[in-house]
Design an enzyme around this catalytic site. Structure first.
Site, mmCIF file in Angstrom:
data_model
loop_
_atom_site.group_PDB
_atom_site.id
_atom_site.type_symbol
_atom_site.label_atom_id
_atom_site.label_comp_id
_atom_site.label_asym_id
_atom_site.label_seq_id
_atom_site.Cartn_x
_atom_site.Cartn_y
_atom_site.Cartn_z
ATOM 1 C CB CYS A 320 -0.986 0.032 1.151
ATOM 2 S SG CYS A 320 -2.248 1.291 0.806
ATOM 3 C CB CYS A 500 -3.530 3.248 -3.387
ATOM 4 S SG CYS A 500 -2.709 3.783 -1.900
HETATM 5 P P1 FAD Z 1 -0.822 -10.811 4.387
HETATM 6 O O1 FAD Z 1 -2.252 -10.376 4.362
HETATM 7 O O2 FAD Z 1 0.151 -9.997 5.161
HETATM 8 O O3 FAD Z 1 -0.806 -12.330 4.856
HETATM 9 C C1 FAD Z 1 0.386 -13.089 4.923
HETATM 10 C C2 FAD Z 1 0.080 -14.311 5.790
HETATM 11 O O4 FAD Z 1 1.155 -15.233 5.698
HETATM 12 C C3 FAD Z 1 -0.097 -13.949 7.261
HETATM 13 O O5 FAD Z 1 -1.289 -14.525 7.757
HETATM 14 C C4 FAD Z 1 1.132 -14.551 7.924
HETATM 15 O O6 FAD Z 1 0.900 -14.997 9.249
HETATM 16 C C5 FAD Z 1 1.428 -15.740 7.003
HETATM 17 N N1 FAD Z 1 2.818 -16.172 7.077
HETATM 18 C C6 FAD Z 1 3.915 -15.426 7.320
HETATM 19 N N2 FAD Z 1 5.008 -16.213 7.369
HETATM 20 C C7 FAD Z 1 4.591 -17.483 7.130
HETATM 21 C C8 FAD Z 1 5.267 -18.742 7.065
HETATM 22 N N3 FAD Z 1 6.567 -18.838 7.277
HETATM 23 N N4 FAD Z 1 4.521 -19.845 6.798
HETATM 24 C C9 FAD Z 1 3.181 -19.748 6.603
HETATM 25 N N5 FAD Z 1 2.508 -18.581 6.671
HETATM 26 C C10 FAD Z 1 3.201 -17.464 6.931
HETATM 27 N N6 FAD Z 1 -4.419 -2.779 0.694
HETATM 28 C C11 FAD Z 1 -5.498 -2.271 0.014
HETATM 29 O O7 FAD Z 1 -5.977 -2.891 -0.914
HETATM 30 N N7 FAD Z 1 -6.058 -1.084 0.368
HETATM 31 C C12 FAD Z 1 -5.611 -0.360 1.416
HETATM 32 O O8 FAD Z 1 -6.152 0.693 1.720
HETATM 33 C C13 FAD Z 1 -4.488 -0.860 2.159
HETATM 34 N N8 FAD Z 1 -3.994 -0.173 3.209
HETATM 35 C C14 FAD Z 1 -2.981 -0.721 3.956
HETATM 36 C C15 FAD Z 1 -2.533 -0.008 5.062
HETATM 37 C C16 FAD Z 1 -1.535 -0.540 5.871
HETATM 38 C C17 FAD Z 1 -1.069 0.243 7.060
HETATM 39 C C18 FAD Z 1 -0.996 -1.818 5.567
HETATM 40 C C19 FAD Z 1 0.056 -2.428 6.482
HETATM 41 C C20 FAD Z 1 -1.426 -2.516 4.457
HETATM 42 C C21 FAD Z 1 -2.412 -1.962 3.625
HETATM 43 N N9 FAD Z 1 -2.852 -2.624 2.480
HETATM 44 C C22 FAD Z 1 -3.912 -2.106 1.753
HETATM 45 C C23 FAD Z 1 -2.085 -3.774 1.934
HETATM 46 C C24 FAD Z 1 -2.727 -5.123 2.179
HETATM 47 O O9 FAD Z 1 -3.091 -5.286 3.517
HETATM 48 C C25 FAD Z 1 -1.769 -6.229 1.737
HETATM 49 O O10 FAD Z 1 -1.350 -5.953 0.424
HETATM 50 C C26 FAD Z 1 -2.426 -7.606 1.781
HETATM 51 O O11 FAD Z 1 -2.765 -7.922 3.105
HETATM 52 C C27 FAD Z 1 -1.519 -8.655 1.162
HETATM 53 O O12 FAD Z 1 -2.026 -9.937 1.377
HETATM 54 P P2 FAD Z 1 -1.023 -11.190 1.570
HETATM 55 O O13 FAD Z 1 -1.901 -12.367 1.821
HETATM 56 O O14 FAD Z 1 -0.047 -11.217 0.488
HETATM 57 O O15 FAD Z 1 -0.231 -10.838 2.896
#
Ligand code: FAD
Length: 579
Positions: A320, A500
Site C-alpha cells: 500500500c 490505493c
Molecule cells: P498478508 O495479508 O500480510 O498475509 C500473509 C500471511 O502469511 C499472514 O497470515 C502470515 O501470518 C502468514 N505467514 C507469514 N510467514 C509465514 C510462514 N513462514 N509460513 C506460513 N505462513 C506465513 N491494501 C489495500 O488494498 N487497500 C488499502 O487501503 C491498504 N492499506 C494498507 C494499510 C496498511 C497500514 C498496511 C500495512 C497494508 C495496507 N494494504 C492495503 C495492503 C494489504 O493489507 C496487503 O497488500 C495484503 O494484506 C496482502 O495480502 P497477503 O496475503 O499477500 O499478505
C-alpha cells in the site's frame, strides 16, 4: 501467557514478553530458557531485553536458539545440560512451545519410553508423534544419536502430510485463493499452512490510526476465516524443496503437494533502521504498519499541540504505497480542525522522487500538501532513529551527486519501514534476484516450476502490493490451477489491477485504481478517482471491509475483472502441474 506443564520441573510456553517473565517469577518459576532465535518475526522481543527482564525478576536465563525445522543433536545436548544446571521449575519457550517441547522430549528419550514422552507432550497440547522413530531409536541405543538436519536431503524424522493443493500463508491472498478454488470445485483437497491464530484486515489500520475504526474491527480469529473445506496446518513454513514437491515446516514435518500456492506476504524490516525497533511505540514514534500500534498513532495525533511531525516512506516496493501519506493527511486534517496545524511543522520524508507513482493522482494530492503546508522532502531516506533524543537521521543525494546526511528533531514521527520478501522465500529456489517469488506477471504461474503459483505481496508481479490486487489475483490463480489440473487450454490473465484509497481528509478520498503501466482502471464509473470524493470514503469505510470479509475471503468474486488468453497453456504437457 499460556504455560503448559510437561513435568513439575519443566513447563513450556509460546513466545514470552518481558511482562510475562515478571509474571512467571510470580508463578514460582526460577529459570527461563529461550529457544527462539532473535529476529524470527518483527513483533518479537530480543533476547537481550528478555535476559534483562529475567534478571530484574530474579530469574536465571539461558538463550538456546534453535532454528525452526533445523533442530540438530547439539541443540538437544545444550538443552539437556542447561536443564541439569538451572534451578527449577524452568519455563522454556519458543514461538509456539513446539521446539521447547521437542528439545525436552528428545533430551529425555534415552531413559523414558517414546509413547510416554509423546503422551506427556500431547496432554500439554503438542503433537510430537512424528518424533516416535527418533525417540525409539535413542531409547534403544540408550544414547543420543545424531538427528537429521532437515536442511540436508530428505527429512527423516518429520511426519509427512500430503495434499493436492498446498497454500503457504492464510492472509488476504491465501484465504481468498483457497475460497476461489473451492467455489469452483468444492471437493478439492487443499491445506493452508498458517502459523498465526489471528487474521488482520490491514487496510483498516489507516482508519484505526485516524481514529475512525477501533483496532478490534480489523481482527478476526484465523479459524473463522479458513474455508470449512480446507485443512489448516497450524505452523510456519521454513523452506521449499520444489524438486520433491515438498514444503518443510518449523517442526521438521514435510508437506507434500501436487500444486503449491505461495502467499506468506512480505517482511517489514524494522531492524534495517538502527534505533527504530527499540523506540517503536514510545517516544512519539509510531507506525500504522505495525500490528497493534495504530491506536498509538491516534493517541499521539490527538495529544500533539505543537512541534515537529515527521512522516517517512522507504524505497519501493512497499505494501500500500499510499499508506504513509494517508496517515499524514488524516493527522493534518485533525490538527486543522482543532486549529493547531499552524503550530505544527509537518514534513514528508519520502525516499522516492515522486509524491505518488501514478501521475494522474498527483495534482489532487499536491493540493492537500499545499493546504496542510507540508514540507515535501523527496529523495530523503530515514537511516537511523534516536528515540530518547527525538532525532531522526536522513540521507539523500544533492543535485551535484554528493551524499548528504542530516539529523531532524521530531515530537511525533510516523515510520513506514523498509520491506522485502520473507527470508525463507528469498533464500529459496523459488525467488528471483530481488527475493520475490518469480512468477509470470499475467498468469501468476512460477516461471521455472509449473506446479507453483504465487499471489499477494510476496509475488514478483510489478503491481501495487495491495489487498485490492489480491481481489483480482485470486480468481486468476484459481482459474489457472483448475484449467491446468483438467488439462484444459486457455489461461486467465491478471491485468495488474491494484488500488490505493488515499484518505486526504476525514470523509474524502482520492481513489487511485490502476493496472500495469499505470493504466487507470476505475471500478465504479461514477467515482472520478483523480478528485477527492465522499463516495470513495464511503466505499473505504463501509463497503470494502464488508466485501473483504464476506466476499473476497468467501470466494465471491465481486468487483473483479481479468483477461483471458485462449492459446496459453496449450503448449507442452510439461506446462501442466505434475499430478
Ligand atoms: P498478508 O495479508 O500480510 O498475509 C500473509 C500471511 O502469511 C499472514 O497470515 C502470515 O501470518 C502468514 N505467514 C507469514 N510467514 C509465514 C510462514 N513462514 N509460513 C506460513 N505462513 C506465513 N491494501 C489495500 O488494498 N487497500 C488499502 O487501503 C491498504 N492499506 C494498507 C494499510 C496498511 C497500514 C498496511 C500495512 C497494508 C495496507 N494494504 C492495503 C495492503 C494489504 O493489507 C496487503 O497488500 C495484503 O494484506 C496482502 O495480502 P497477503 O496475503 O499477500 O499478505
Amino acid at each position: 501467557m499460556l504455560v503448559k506443564e510437561l513435568t513439575p520441573f519443566l513447563s513450556v510456553s509460546p513466545q514470552l514478553s518481558a511482562d510475562d517473565i515478571a509474571q512467571a517469577a510470580k508463578l514460582g518459576f526460577k529459570s527461563i530458557i529461550n529457544n527462539r532465535p532473535d529476529g524470527e518475526e518483527q513483533i518479537q522481543p530480543t533476547s537481550t531485553d528478555l535476559a534483562a527482564a529475567a534478571k530484574s525478576a530474579g530469574l536465571e536465563y539461558r538463550y538456546i536458539p534453535v532454528i525452526s525445522g533445523h533442530l540438530i543433536d547439539e541443540d538437544v545436548n545444550v538443552f539437556r545440560r542447561a536443564t541439569s544446571e538451572l534451578k527449577g521449575p524452568v519455563l522454556a519457550f519458543c514461538r509456539t512451545g513446539t521446539r521447547s517441547s521437542t528439545l525436552w522430549t528428545l533430551s529425555e528419550s534415552a531413559h523414558i519410553d517414546a509413547d510416554v514422552l509423546i503422551g506427556i507432550a500431547a496432554s500439554a497440547g503438542y503433537d510430537l508423534s512424528s518424533l516416535r522413530p527418533a525417540l525409539i531409536d535413542r531409547n534403544a541405543q540408550n544414547e543420543q544419536p545424531e538427528l537429521v538436519d532437515t536442511t540436508q536431503g530428505d527429512v527423516q524424522m518429520g511426519r509427512a502430510h500430503t495434499h493436492d493443493i498446498v497454500v503457504v500463508g492464510g492472509g488476504a491472498a491465501g484465504i481468498a485463493v483457497t475460497a476461489s478454488l473451492l467455489a469452483r470445485k468444492s471437493q478439492l483437497d487443499i491445506a493452508i499452512i498458517e502459523p498465526s491464530d489471528v487474521h488482520y484486515y490491514q487496510p483498516g489500520w489507516t482508519l484505526v490510526g485516524g481514529g475512525v475504526f477501533s483496532d478490534q474491527q480489523t481482527i478476526r480469529d484465523e479459524a473463522s476465516v479458513i474455508p470449512k473445506k480446507a485443512r489448516w496446518i497450524h505452523a510456519a513454513a521454513t523452506s521449499f524443496k520444489p524438486e520433491s514437491n515438498t514444503v518443510i515446516l518449523e517442526n521438521g514435518e514435510r508437506v507434500i503437494y501436487k500444486t503449491l500456492i505461495v502467499a506468506p506476504g512480505l517482511k517489514l524490516d524494522w531492524d534495517a533502521i538502527p534505533g527504530l525497533h527499540e523506540t517503536l511505540g514510545k517516544n512519539g514514534v509510531t507506525s500504522n504498519y505495525k500490528q497493534g500500534l495504530a491506536p498509538y498513532t491516534w493517541e499521539l495525533i490527538k495529544s500533539l499541540g505543537e512541534g515537529a511531525a515527521i512522516f517517512t516512506q522507504p524505497p519501493m516496493p512497499i505494501k500500500c504505497a499510499g499508506a504513509p501519506q494517508k496517515a499524514m493527511y488524516l493527522a493534518c486534517d485533525h490538527w486543522r480542525r482543532k486549529g493547531t496545524l499552524k503550530n505544527i511543522d509537518v514534513a514528508f520524508h519520502n525516499a522516492g522522487n515522486v509524491l505518488f507513482g501514478v501521475a494522474p493522482y498527483v495534482p489532487a494530492l499536491m493540493k492537500y500538501v499545499s493546504k496542510y503546508d507540508i514540507d515535501l522532502a523527496l529523495g530523503e531516506n530515514l537511516v537511523a532513529v534516536d528515540g530518547a533524543n527525538k532525532t531522526a537521521t536522513f540521507e539523500w543525494t544533492d543535485e551535484a551527486g554528493n551524499p548528504k546526511r542530516a539529523d531532524k528533531h521530531f515530537n511525533f514521527m510516523h515510520v513506514c519501514p523498509p520491506q522485502s520478501a520473507p527470508d525463507f522465500v528469498r533464500d529459496s529456489p523459488l525467488s528471483n534476484e530481488a527475493g520475490w517469488v518469480d512468477v509470470d506477471p499475467e498468469t501468476l504461474q512460477h516461471v521455472r516450476y509449473d506446479n507453483i503459483y504465487s499471489l499477494g505481496d510476496v509475488c514478483s508481479a510489478p503491481n501495487a502490493k495491495t489487498a485490492a490486487a489480491v481481489r483480482s489475483q485470486a480468481p486468476v490463480v484459481a482459474k489457472n490451477i483448475i484449467h491446468a489440473i483438467n488439462h484444459e487450454a486457455g489461461r486467465a490473465l491478471y491485468n495488474g489491477y491494484g488500488s490505493c484509497p488515499l484518505t486526504v481528509e476525514r470523509g474524502k478520498i482520492v481513489l487511485a485504481e490502476f493496472g500495469y503501466g499505470g493504466k487507470i482502471m476505475p471500478t465504479l464509473p461514477f467515482i472520478d478517482g483523480t478528485t477527492p470524493s465522499r463516495m470513495a470514503w464511503f466505499l473505504k469505510e463501509k463497503l470494502l471491509p464488508w466485501i473483504y470479509w464476506n466476499a473476497m475471503l468467501k470466494g465471491r468474486e465481486w468487483l473483479v475483472k481479468y483477461g483471458y488468453d485462449a492459446n496459453r497453456g496449450h503448449a507442452a504437457p510439461d506446462k501442466q502441474p505434475k499430478q
